[in-house]
Design an enzyme around this catalytic site. Structure first.
Site, PDB file in Angstrom:
ATOM      1  N   ASP A  13      -8.443  21.186  21.904  1.00  0.00           N
ATOM      2  CA  ASP A  13      -9.408  21.103  23.332  1.00  0.00           C
ATOM      3  C   ASP A  13      -8.612  20.118  24.134  1.00  0.00           C
ATOM      4  OD1 ASP A  13     -11.276  22.995  22.551  1.00  0.00           O
ATOM      5  OD2 ASP A  13     -12.529  21.441  21.365  1.00  0.00           O
ATOM      6  N   GLY A  40     -11.079  28.192  22.103  1.00  0.00           N
ATOM      7  CA  GLY A  40     -11.510  28.300  23.483  1.00  0.00           C
ATOM      8  C   GLY A  40     -10.970  27.422  24.372  1.00  0.00           C
ATOM      9  N   GLN A 216      -5.587  25.372  18.843  1.00  0.00           N
ATOM     10  CA  GLN A 216      -6.111  24.318  18.046  1.00  0.00           C
ATOM     11  C   GLN A 216      -5.101  23.225  18.243  1.00  0.00           C
ATOM     12  OE1 GLN A 216      -6.284  27.445  16.214  1.00  0.00           O
ATOM     13  NE2 GLN A 216      -8.114  27.687  17.060  1.00  0.00           N
TER      14      GLN A 216
HETATM   15  P1  GDP Z   1      -8.098  23.882  25.260  1.00  0.00           P
HETATM   16  O1  GDP Z   1      -8.731  24.361  24.217  1.00  0.00           O
HETATM   17  O2  GDP Z   1      -6.796  22.854  24.994  1.00  0.00           O
HETATM   18  O3  GDP Z   1      -7.481  24.777  26.246  1.00  0.00           O
HETATM   19  O4  GDP Z   1      -8.971  22.903  26.074  1.00  0.00           O
HETATM   20  P2  GDP Z   1     -10.676  23.388  26.165  1.00  0.00           P
HETATM   21  O5  GDP Z   1     -10.401  24.454  27.546  1.00  0.00           O
HETATM   22  O6  GDP Z   1     -11.335  23.628  25.179  1.00  0.00           O
HETATM   23  O7  GDP Z   1     -11.127  21.968  27.099  1.00  0.00           O
HETATM   24  C1  GDP Z   1     -10.694  21.277  27.928  1.00  0.00           C
HETATM   25  C2  GDP Z   1     -11.774  21.102  29.000  1.00  0.00           C
HETATM   26  O8  GDP Z   1     -11.399  20.351  29.992  1.00  0.00           O
HETATM   27  C3  GDP Z   1     -12.146  22.490  29.701  1.00  0.00           C
HETATM   28  O9  GDP Z   1     -13.200  22.529  30.280  1.00  0.00           O
HETATM   29  C4  GDP Z   1     -11.145  22.248  31.004  1.00  0.00           C
HETATM   30  O10 GDP Z   1     -11.583  23.286  32.098  1.00  0.00           O
HETATM   31  C5  GDP Z   1     -11.131  20.760  31.207  1.00  0.00           C
HETATM   32  N1  GDP Z   1      -9.941  20.201  31.716  1.00  0.00           N
HETATM   33  C6  GDP Z   1      -8.818  20.378  31.678  1.00  0.00           C
HETATM   34  N2  GDP Z   1      -7.782  19.427  32.204  1.00  0.00           N
HETATM   35  C7  GDP Z   1      -8.751  18.512  32.870  1.00  0.00           C
HETATM   36  C8  GDP Z   1      -8.558  17.397  33.655  1.00  0.00           C
HETATM   37  O11 GDP Z   1      -7.386  17.117  33.888  1.00  0.00           O
HETATM   38  N3  GDP Z   1      -9.730  16.847  34.028  1.00  0.00           N
HETATM   39  C9  GDP Z   1     -11.065  17.118  33.651  1.00  0.00           C
HETATM   40  N4  GDP Z   1     -12.099  16.506  34.121  1.00  0.00           N
HETATM   41  N5  GDP Z   1     -11.279  18.270  33.029  1.00  0.00           N
HETATM   42  C10 GDP Z   1     -10.301  18.915  32.681  1.00  0.00           C
HETATM   43  P1  IMO Z   2      -8.782  25.096  20.826  1.00  0.00           P
HETATM   44  O1  IMO Z   2      -7.745  26.170  20.657  1.00  0.00           O
HETATM   45  C1  IMO Z   2     -11.232  22.395  18.532  1.00  0.00           C
HETATM   46  C2  IMO Z   2     -12.121  22.899  14.399  1.00  0.00           C
HETATM   47  C3  IMO Z   2     -13.407  23.416  14.161  1.00  0.00           C
HETATM   48  C4  IMO Z   2     -13.394  22.752  12.715  1.00  0.00           C
HETATM   49  C5  IMO Z   2     -12.074  22.953  12.049  1.00  0.00           C
HETATM   50  C6  IMO Z   2     -12.198  24.431  11.247  1.00  0.00           C
HETATM   51  O2  IMO Z   2      -9.924  25.212  21.640  1.00  0.00           O
HETATM   52  O3  IMO Z   2      -8.186  23.607  20.770  1.00  0.00           O
HETATM   53  P2  IMO Z   2     -12.226  26.866  11.784  1.00  0.00           P
HETATM   54  O4  IMO Z   2     -13.217  27.797  12.528  1.00  0.00           O
HETATM   55  O5  IMO Z   2     -10.868  27.069  12.732  1.00  0.00           O
HETATM   56  O6  IMO Z   2     -11.994  27.356  10.585  1.00  0.00           O
HETATM   57  O7  IMO Z   2     -12.744  25.510  11.954  1.00  0.00           O
HETATM   58  O8  IMO Z   2     -11.266  23.353  13.261  1.00  0.00           O
HETATM   59  N1  IMO Z   2     -11.545  23.960  15.559  1.00  0.00           N
HETATM   60  C7  IMO Z   2     -11.411  23.511  16.730  1.00  0.00           C
HETATM   61  N2  IMO Z   2     -11.590  22.434  17.515  1.00  0.00           N
HETATM   62  N3  IMO Z   2     -10.702  23.303  19.518  1.00  0.00           N
HETATM   63  C8  IMO Z   2     -10.311  24.599  18.617  1.00  0.00           C
HETATM   64  O9  IMO Z   2      -9.556  25.479  19.228  1.00  0.00           O
HETATM   65  C9  IMO Z   2     -10.799  24.508  17.226  1.00  0.00           C
HETATM   66  N4  IMO Z   2     -10.512  25.529  16.724  1.00  0.00           N
HETATM   67  C10 IMO Z   2     -11.063  25.120  15.293  1.00  0.00           C
HETATM   68  O10 IMO Z   2     -14.522  22.724  14.851  1.00  0.00           O
HETATM   69  O11 IMO Z   2     -13.601  21.248  12.694  1.00  0.00           O
HETATM   70 MG    MG Z   3     -10.614  24.398  23.378  1.00  0.00          MG
END
Ligand code: GDP
Ligand code: IMO
Ligand code: MG
Length: 415
Positions: A13, A40, A216
């Site tokens: 994330d 996600g 991840q």
């Molecule tokens: P990923 O899994 O690494 O693609 O990250 P996610 O999408 O799960 O989580 C990142 C969250 O932060 C998302 O809701 C993005 O829209 C948001 N986001 C990404 N970059 C920024 C930023 O620079 N500032 C803020 N406020 N939100 C951001």
């Molecule tokens: P993105 O790509 C954050 C975490 C789960 C759990 C552990 C194992 O969005 O960064 P799993 O279902 O993979 O067996 O879960 O890994 N986890 C993540 N945490 N971002 C993700 O993906 C994750 N994918 C799995 O919360 O702790």
């Molecule tokens: Mg994510």
């Protein structure tokens, strides 16, 4: 031309989706190489939010996208994402690997059952990821090339079900066989996308730019992460070679994505976690609720011990620092520069969970700032925000070349 890797340096994330979407504009093809719909990835374009679990985020820049064989594929989730994109006017130019493993309904059931009965929860996403990768290694897996061939699929399921039925019954569960028909339908719908992605990627990588989008993050890696509180794949650099079939020689740049603070979802140690006011502040201001499961993410200060380890493993050339704007308005910001363990300073990220659980962060404190949100030029960042970035670069000995100051595509500084 070659490959660019985008890799999460923390516990996922970090904003990989946003950074991938940004760079997708400059490449020809975007590839997912590991993980599944546990990921996600959120991309915000013109105020509209898109959430991807399987589809490479480059799809919004209307680029060729590839789901390589290292990914575990839930066909229903993939079909839903294709439908959602087409409904929004995007033509999906996708190639799905014939060797990718398929998440079956029993994988999802077993993920839930293992979480329920395990003495300590991992906090998985319950999407069947671990059981699907386990079946791949145990040679019980079903691949996309079998999914799209009804008679092969039937044969495979008949081979595997006697084993699965016994395991499910030990958990007090049963499966009805209705899923066979559903999977045949998924196979029919996905068939037109299926191809040999290894041949395809190797045929273009010398002439075109290919971006590899990690899911991840390094600390969730099955080998390098906080095992067993990890996922079941290799989000780190090596995952590209085993998961997409290109040579290490073809990767010309590694971009590591790190949040300006730390988050983690699920169980497991996190030395810089802030359970009180600061943690809540970051969670609320940063909107730290999971894209996949909606769970609240645990939040805390940036951890340079963990980041140094992640930079080393992945050979990070440059860092994309995201969510800098979330730190706006704090009087001071803290940076973990080492851990204290049994009265001594520890500089290396430990292998043992027991050790990590007992590590206390050693912080340096820097003055806070206001007004980085939405900035598009480095010169316009507040002085203290620049000092924060320079401190991180210096300690990691790696340049920060991309700074994200908001969720929107344009809220990005490229140095
Ligand atoms: P990923 O899994 O690494 O693609 O990250 P996610 O999408 O799960 O989580 C990142 C969250 O932060 C998302 O809701 C993005 O829209 C948001 N986001 C990404 N970059 C920024 C930023 O620079 N500032 C803020 N406020 N939100 C951001
Ligand atoms: P993105 O790509 C954050 C975490 C789960 C759990 C552990 C194992 O969005 O960064 P799993 O279902 O993979 O067996 O879960 O890994 N986890 C993540 N945490 N971002 C993700 O993906 C994750 N994918 C799995 O919360 O702790
Ligand atoms: Mg994510």
């Amino acid at each position: 031309m070659g490959g660019i890797a985008i890799i999460g340096l923390q516990w996922g994330d970090e904003g990989k989706g946003k950074i991938t979407d940004y760079f997708a504009n400059f490449v020809d093809c975007v590839v997912r190489y590991q993980g599944g719909n546990n990921a996600g990835h959120t991309v915000v374009v013109n105020g509209k939010k898109y959430k991807f679990h399987l589809m490479p985020s480059g799809v919004l820049q209307r680029k060729k996208v590839v789901i390589a064989h290292g990914v575990v594929v839930n066909p229903e989730v993939l079909l839903n994402e294709i439908e959602m994109l087409e409904g929004n006017g995007f033509k999906v130019d996708l190639m799905l690997s014939d060797r990718a493993h398929v998440i079956m309904p029993y994988h999802i059931l077993l993920d839930g059952a293992e979480e329920k009965f395990r003495g300590k929860k991992i906090g998985t996403t319950k999407r069947g990821i671990g059981p699907c990768y386990a079946d791949k290694i145990a040679r019980h897996g079903i691949r996309v090339c079998e999914l799209i061939d009804e008679s092969l699929l039937k044969e495979k399921i008949e081979t595997i079900m006697p084993v699965k039925e016994r395991i499910l019954s030990a958990y007090g569960m049963k499966m009805d066989k209705e899923f066979f028909g559903r999977y045949v339908e998924y196979g029919k719908k996905l068939k037109k996308y299926v191809g040999n992605t290894i041949s395809f990627l190797n045929s273009i990588i010398d002439e075109k730019k290919v971006l590899f989008e990690g899911a991840q993050g390094t600390l969730l890696d099955i080998d390098y992460g906080t095992y067993p509180y990890t996922t079941s794949s290799n989000p780190t650099i090596g995952g590209i070679f085993t998961g997409a079939g290109v040579s290490p020689k073809k990767i010309e740049k590694v971009i590591g994505v790190a949040k300006a603070y730390t988050t983690r979802v699920g169980e497991g140690p996190m030395p810089t976690e802030e359970k009180g006011k600061i943690g809540n502040y970051l969670a609320e201001k940063g909107g730290e609720y999971g894209t996949t499961t909606g769970r609240k993410r645990r939040c805390g200060w940036i951890d340079l011990v963990a980041l140094k380890y992640a930079c080393k493993i992945n050979g990070v050339d440059e860092i994309a620092l995201t969510k800098l704007d979330v730190l706006d308005g704090l009087e001071e910001v803290k940076i973990c520069i080492a851990y204290e363990y049994e009265g001594k300073s520890l500089q290396e990220f430990p292998s043992s969970i027991k050790v990590l659980e007992n590590c206390k962060p050693i912080y340096e404190s820097l003055p806070g700032w206001n007004g980085s949100a939405g900035k598009k030029r480095y010169e316009d960042l507040p002085l203290n925000a620049k000092k924060y970035i320079e401190f991180i670069e210096d300690k990691l000995n790696t340049p920060v070349k991309i700074i994200s100051t908001g969720a929107g595509r344009e809220e990005t500084i490229l140095l």
